[in-house]
Design an enzyme around this catalytic site. Structure first.
Site, PDB file in Angstrom:
ATOM      1  N   HIS A 125      -0.977  10.133  -6.858  1.00  0.00           N
ATOM      2  CA  HIS A 125      -0.658   9.544  -5.555  1.00  0.00           C
ATOM      3  C   HIS A 125       0.828   9.198  -5.460  1.00  0.00           C
ATOM      4  O   HIS A 125       1.437   8.780  -6.437  1.00  0.00           O
ATOM      5  CB  HIS A 125      -1.488   8.275  -5.328  1.00  0.00           C
ATOM      6  CG  HIS A 125      -2.941   8.568  -5.201  1.00  0.00           C
ATOM      7  ND1 HIS A 125      -3.895   7.907  -5.925  1.00  0.00           N
ATOM      8  CD2 HIS A 125      -3.597   9.476  -4.455  1.00  0.00           C
ATOM      9  CE1 HIS A 125      -5.089   8.377  -5.619  1.00  0.00           C
ATOM     10  NE2 HIS A 125      -4.931   9.345  -4.731  1.00  0.00           N
ATOM     11  N   TYR A 158      -1.042   6.770   0.152  1.00  0.00           N
ATOM     12  CA  TYR A 158      -2.090   5.944   0.751  1.00  0.00           C
ATOM     13  C   TYR A 158      -1.539   5.163   1.948  1.00  0.00           C
ATOM     14  O   TYR A 158      -0.338   5.019   2.104  1.00  0.00           O
ATOM     15  CB  TYR A 158      -2.620   4.958  -0.290  1.00  0.00           C
ATOM     16  CG  TYR A 158      -3.775   5.496  -1.112  1.00  0.00           C
ATOM     17  CD1 TYR A 158      -4.088   6.847  -1.132  1.00  0.00           C
ATOM     18  CD2 TYR A 158      -4.567   4.636  -1.851  1.00  0.00           C
ATOM     19  CE1 TYR A 158      -5.148   7.326  -1.871  1.00  0.00           C
ATOM     20  CE2 TYR A 158      -5.632   5.105  -2.613  1.00  0.00           C
ATOM     21  CZ  TYR A 158      -5.913   6.452  -2.617  1.00  0.00           C
ATOM     22  OH  TYR A 158      -6.960   6.911  -3.358  1.00  0.00           O
TER      23      TYR A 158
HETATM   24 ZN    ZN Z   1      -6.306  10.698  -4.126  1.00  0.00          ZN
END
Ligand code: ZN
Length: 260
Positions: free
Chosen positions: A163, A209
């Site tokens: 991420h 995110y």
């Molecule tokens: Zn992920």
């Protein structure tokens, strides 16, 4: 995927079922659930093989990368579960094809290869990190995960990418609000010793995110700095820098200079 309490899983399932029921098939699937619900679907969505850490994946001579074929492309065999309907199947295929327009990654239908991606509708969206050397499941739950950006997000994990907000240099670009999530989620916010491939921090990465990911009661957990208004967690699809990273990691020489 991390073990969740049965209660919260059921709650999410009911939420998803309710939302799906409330919308008709002709509504684009990415309007079915809120971004916050997507964050829950993506909780702990990257699985690390027990025999390999993320650091090794990035630092040990690309051992977890998919191999290059003689034609210079990286061919990744896949199977798509027959539990998906035709529309879902074509969404998955289109998300895969998009890699082929801008990188040397080619997702190809599996013949008899030992190493391949098995796309299956398990609970939630998740993937292993990098190639593990055998069949590996990429879960795309129906009614939630079969969306262009999420499909590409999980495929990026399978290519070996972590991420964006876990990057080693992230503290210069985002502020983490440690007080706004439960300790259970700490692992999702820890920095990793990532190979950033000499690319800028990318707020628009499909691997970033959203601002309220894992937040208590929708509280903000990730704030871009210095400009808090910069959008993150869009997950519409591969960003320009995502494409550059794939080409650098897989040494897609003929795609390095293309206009994105
Ligand atoms: Zn992920």
């Amino acid at each position: 995927m991390d073990i969740r309490s049965t209660g919260s899983r059921l709650l999410l399932l009911f939420l998803l079922l309710g939302l799906c029921k409330a919308h008709h098939d002709n509504v684009r699937s990415n309007t079915l659930i809120s971004l916050n619900a997507l964050d829950h679907l993506l909780e702990g969505d990257v699985l690390i093989s027990k025999t390999r850490s993320a650091m090794k994946c990035f630092n040990k001579a690309y051992s977890c990368l998919w191999p290059k074929s003689a034609n210079g492309n990286v061919e990744i065999p896949f199977l798509i579960s027959d539990k998906y309907d035709n529309n879902e199947r074509s969404m998955i295929l289109n998300a895969m094809k998009d890699f082929g327009y801008r990188t040397c990654i080619r997702f190809i239908p599996r013949a008899a290869q030992r190493m391949y991606l098995s796309i299956e509708p398990k609970f939630g969206c998740f993937s292993l990190l990098g190639r593990i050397g055998d069949k590996q499941v990429v879960s795309l739950q129906r009614f939630g995960c079969v969306q262009h950006g999420i499909i590409q997000h999980e495929l990026m994990h399978a290519l070996g990418f972590y991420h964006e907000h876990n990057r080693s240099d992230r503290d210069q670009y985002v502020k983490i609000h440690w007080e706004n999530f439960n300790d259970y989620y700490l692992i999702n916010f820890q920095k990793k010793d990532t190979n950033n491939l000499n690319t800028m921090y990318d707020y628009s990465s499909v691997m970033h995110y959203g601002k309220t990911a894992f937040g208590r009661h929708g509280a903000e957990t990730i704030t871009p700095i210095p400009d808090a208004s910069v959008p993150i967690g869009l997950r519409e699809g591969l960003s320009k820098i995502d494409v550059i990273r794939i080409n650098r990691l897989y040494e897609c020489w003929s795609y390095m200079g293309i206009t994105l």
